[in-house]
Motif scaffolding. Structure first.
Motif, PDB file in Angstrom:
ATOM      1  N   ARG A   1      -5.882  -6.850   6.018  1.00 38.10           N
ATOM      2  CA  ARG A   1      -7.337  -6.860   5.888  1.00 38.10           C
ATOM      3  C   ARG A   1      -7.872  -8.024   6.713  1.00 38.10           C
ATOM      4  O   ARG A   1      -7.459  -9.158   6.522  1.00 38.10           O
TER       5      ARG A   1
ATOM      6  N   SER B   1     -13.795  -6.275   3.796  1.00 41.44           N
ATOM      7  CA  SER B   1     -12.439  -5.723   3.724  1.00 41.44           C
ATOM      8  C   SER B   1     -11.534  -6.561   2.833  1.00 41.44           C
ATOM      9  O   SER B   1     -10.538  -6.072   2.319  1.00 41.44           O
TER      10      SER B   1
ATOM     11  N   LEU C   1      -0.846  -3.303   4.286  1.00 44.55           N
ATOM     12  CA  LEU C   1      -2.278  -3.332   4.559  1.00 44.55           C
ATOM     13  C   LEU C   1      -2.689  -4.718   5.031  1.00 44.55           C
ATOM     14  O   LEU C   1      -2.552  -5.693   4.287  1.00 44.55           O
TER      15      LEU C   1
ATOM     16  N   LEU D   1      -3.428  -4.543  -3.309  1.00 42.04           N
ATOM     17  CA  LEU D   1      -3.008  -3.545  -2.325  1.00 42.04           C
ATOM     18  C   LEU D   1      -2.852  -4.143  -0.932  1.00 42.04           C
ATOM     19  O   LEU D   1      -2.314  -3.498  -0.037  1.00 42.04           O
TER      20      LEU D   1
ATOM     21  N   TYR E   1      -9.293  -5.276  -4.440  1.00 40.60           N
ATOM     22  CA  TYR E   1      -8.186  -4.579  -3.795  1.00 40.60           C
ATOM     23  C   TYR E   1      -7.108  -5.544  -3.300  1.00 40.60           C
ATOM     24  O   TYR E   1      -6.254  -5.165  -2.495  1.00 40.60           O
TER      25      TYR E   1
ATOM     26  N   LEU F   1      -8.362   3.424  -0.330  1.00 38.16           N
ATOM     27  CA  LEU F   1      -7.149   2.665  -0.626  1.00 38.16           C
ATOM     28  C   LEU F   1      -6.361   3.142  -1.839  1.00 38.16           C
ATOM     29  O   LEU F   1      -5.124   3.123  -1.818  1.00 38.16           O
TER      30      LEU F   1
ATOM     31  N   LEU G   1     -14.180   1.856  -0.314  1.00 38.92           N
ATOM     32  CA  LEU G   1     -12.835   1.284  -0.233  1.00 38.92           C
ATOM     33  C   LEU G   1     -11.918   1.916  -1.274  1.00 38.92           C
ATOM     34  O   LEU G   1     -10.740   2.164  -1.012  1.00 38.92           O
TER      35      LEU G   1
ATOM     36  N   LEU H   1      -7.416  -2.818   8.130  1.00 35.96           N
ATOM     37  CA  LEU H   1      -8.782  -2.604   7.650  1.00 35.96           C
ATOM     38  C   LEU H   1      -9.589  -3.795   8.111  1.00 35.96           C
ATOM     39  O   LEU H   1      -9.288  -4.932   7.735  1.00 35.96           O
TER      40      LEU H   1
ATOM     41  N   LEU I   1       0.870  -1.179   0.000  1.00 40.88           N
ATOM     42  CA  LEU I   1       0.000   0.000   0.000  1.00 40.88           C
ATOM     43  C   LEU I   1       0.904   1.225   0.000  1.00 40.88           C
ATOM     44  O   LEU I   1       1.163   1.827   1.038  1.00 40.88           O
TER      45      LEU I   1
END
Length: 183
Positions: free
Chosen positions: A31, A119, A29, A127, A124, A79, A75, A114, A24
């Protein structure tokens, strides 16, 4: 099996995250996804306590009880800028008024956690540094959810659970997880 995640789970998540390169922007990151009442918030807090990480709770991003299918837009605004090294943002949903409130700005950080249903959105994945799936038996999750939300969640439990199941099936969240935590 009815207790939320403990420090050992958080240490495992943190070791996994720190053992991987940043995803990120210059940060990492984590999740934390899974069904309501499974222990996601507790695990996120334990990771944050160990690492001094910023936690963003998806409960602040949902547009009410039926907002789960639309979480992707929120999101994205959070992000995508962070991935470019810029502050991200989201609109905080005010559950008492039933409307979005202020915009929350999230500065780039070394570690962002997150947590919340959705999430782990596949859109994503590039990331994300670590995807954690947290689960617990249905009766334990329901008890936790109702205790936490003072029966405010009870009338919405079945509809929310259907939305979760549809999301998790479509996204294959559990199957894509780097780590599964059972509480």
């Amino acid at each position: 099996m009815s207790e939320p995640p403990v420090r050992g789970d958080a240490e495992q998540v943190l070791a996994l995250a720190l053992g991987r390169p940043p995803t990120l922007g210059a940060g990492r990151l984590v999740r934390i996804d899974g069904p309501a009442g499974s222990g996601k918030t507790t695990l996120a807090a334990a990771v944050a306590d160990l690492a001094g990480a910023r936690v963003v709770h998806l409960d602040d991003l949902y547009e009410g009880w039926d907002g789960l299918p639309r979480i992707d837009a929120q999101l994205g605004s959070l992000l995508r800028p962070l991935a470019e090294g810029r502050p991200g943002s989201y609109r905080r949903y005010d559950w008492h008024t039933g409307h979005f409130a202020e915009t929350v700005v999230v500065e780039p950080a070394g570690l962002l956690v997150l947590e919340g249903v959705g999430s782990g959105a596949d859109a994503y994945s590039a990331l994300g540094t670590v995807l954690v799936w947290v689960e617990a038996p249905d009766e334990v999750r329901m008890r936790r959810g109702i205790e936490r939300d003072d029966d405010a969640f009870a009338p919405y439990w079945d509809a929310w659970a259907r939305s979760e199941r549809a999301l998790f099936a479509r996204e294959r969240t559990r199957e894509r997880a780097d780590l599964i935590v059972v509480t």
